[in-house]
Enzyme design. Sequence first.
Site, PDB file in Angstrom:
ATOM      1  N   THR A 135      -2.790   3.775  -3.673  1.00 57.86           N
ATOM      2  CA  THR A 135      -4.226   3.605  -3.453  1.00 57.86           C
ATOM      3  C   THR A 135      -4.972   4.924  -3.544  1.00 57.86           C
ATOM      4  O   THR A 135      -6.141   4.961  -3.938  1.00 57.86           O
ATOM      5  CB  THR A 135      -4.454   2.966  -2.068  1.00 57.86           C
ATOM      6  OG1 THR A 135      -3.877   1.669  -2.095  1.00 57.86           O
ATOM      7  CG2 THR A 135      -5.914   2.846  -1.715  1.00 57.86           C
ATOM      8  N   SER A 167       3.025   1.203  -4.871  1.00 57.91           N
ATOM      9  CA  SER A 167       4.341   1.497  -4.277  1.00 57.91           C
ATOM     10  C   SER A 167       5.094   0.252  -3.826  1.00 57.91           C
ATOM     11  O   SER A 167       6.274   0.343  -3.491  1.00 57.91           O
ATOM     12  CB  SER A 167       4.216   2.499  -3.133  1.00 57.91           C
ATOM     13  OG  SER A 167       3.806   1.889  -1.940  1.00 57.91           O
ATOM     14  N   THR A 198       0.871   3.736   0.316  1.00 55.52           N
ATOM     15  CA  THR A 198       1.270   3.651   1.728  1.00 55.52           C
ATOM     16  C   THR A 198       2.352   2.592   1.971  1.00 55.52           C
ATOM     17  O   THR A 198       3.071   2.664   2.965  1.00 55.52           O
ATOM     18  CB  THR A 198       0.060   3.289   2.622  1.00 55.52           C
ATOM     19  OG1 THR A 198      -0.491   2.045   2.177  1.00 55.52           O
ATOM     20  CG2 THR A 198      -1.002   4.371   2.609  1.00 55.52           C
ATOM     21  N   ASP A 199       2.455   1.598   1.060  1.00 55.83           N
ATOM     22  CA  ASP A 199       3.257   0.419   1.386  1.00 55.83           C
ATOM     23  C   ASP A 199       4.750   0.690   1.550  1.00 55.83           C
ATOM     24  O   ASP A 199       5.408   0.045   2.371  1.00 55.83           O
ATOM     25  CB  ASP A 199       3.023  -0.680   0.331  1.00 55.83           C
ATOM     26  CG  ASP A 199       1.661  -1.350   0.516  1.00 55.83           C
ATOM     27  OD1 ASP A 199       1.063  -1.181   1.600  1.00 55.83           O
ATOM     28  OD2 ASP A 199       1.197  -2.027  -0.413  1.00 55.83           O
TER      29      ASP A 199
HETATM   30  C1  SIN Z   1       0.519   1.147  -2.622  1.00 53.98           C
HETATM   31  O1  SIN Z   1       1.326   1.218  -1.693  1.00 53.98           O
HETATM   32  O2  SIN Z   1       0.730   1.682  -3.734  1.00 53.98           O
HETATM   33  C2  SIN Z   1      -0.754   0.370  -2.467  1.00 53.98           C
HETATM   34  C3  SIN Z   1      -1.269   0.398  -1.092  1.00 53.98           C
HETATM   35  C4  SIN Z   1      -1.639   1.761  -0.598  1.00 53.98           C
HETATM   36  O3  SIN Z   1      -1.394   2.796  -1.185  1.00 53.98           O
HETATM   37  O4  SIN Z   1      -2.246   1.781   0.505  1.00 53.98           O
END
Ligand code: SIN
Length: 315
Positions: free
Chosen positions: A16, A62, A95-96
């Site tokens: 993100t 991710s 973050t995932d």
């Molecule tokens: C991801 O994990 O690539 C999408 C969600 C995020 O980064 O918060």
Amino acid sequence: MQSPMPLVVILATGGTIAGTAASSTDTTGYRAGALGVETLIGAVPALSAHRLEAESVAAIDSKDMDIATWQRLAGRVAHHVARPEVAGVVITHGTDTLEETAFFLQRVLAPAKPVVLTAAMRPASALSPDGPANLLDAVNVAGMAEARGVSVVFAGAAWGALGLRKIHTLQTSAFGGSDCGPIARLEGGAMRQFRAWPEGEALGLPRIAAAADAWPRVDIVLNHAGADGGLVDAAVASGARGIVVAGTGHGSTSIRLDAALARARDAGVRVTRASRCAFGPVLPRDSADAEAAGELSAVQARVELQLALLLGDDQ
Ligand code: SIN
């Protein structure tokens, strides 16, 4: 004479933090990993004072992180960390699965220099994105002589990977879960440190070099009301060599799930007991209990078990 700014290498993987949406008010319907790393750096004017190199390793959401990308990323981190002129490395990531990648890199590389993962909850196109401040904090930490090991810098705090969890689906303060709390808080570029930086013994790149399809399969199964163990039998039938059970509370499992896990053990499958709770460890029942996940989240316990099986420490 002033000493030069420390050289920091930024490795981009997507997420993100590099996401864009059609509208600045849209913080959920965006495409992750859409922007190049130079654009991310250009959005943070304060970074122009830093000595940076940048490289794209991947451009993914991710949720799609996989073994081949981990291997490539670990290789690039090891390459840059070994360069004497490099002070530290920053990895931009989604973050995932951030807690899994951070844990994996610490286990494989246990770097003596800082390797700092950072991310964002709001896309770069949002009215008030959180990525630029997180990236600046991460670069500051990666340039600090006292920092070391793999950490996650997010929302004004630096965390060790062990036990870290993504704990919120939307809020910008999305990480927590480690009982010890963050290593440090970052306030206006300054650091208030509470705990030691992560250390450990590196497994090393050669030991994780096997092709992704040769890695042992390890699945996660949840205990829940009515859990009958059918998914454990299905995992074993699909070739799982390890199962992490995210149990209720302190890693408990229903009678029928327990029976299925016993069948799996009899078939030679390794089992780790973690918890579906957001916080807290699963401790060994006695000194002979090697199945408890300890501080690790269920997804980190899965990585640990997969590495153990890959390295053959079950023989
Ligand atoms: C991801 O994990 O690539 C999408 C969600 C995020 O980064 O918060």
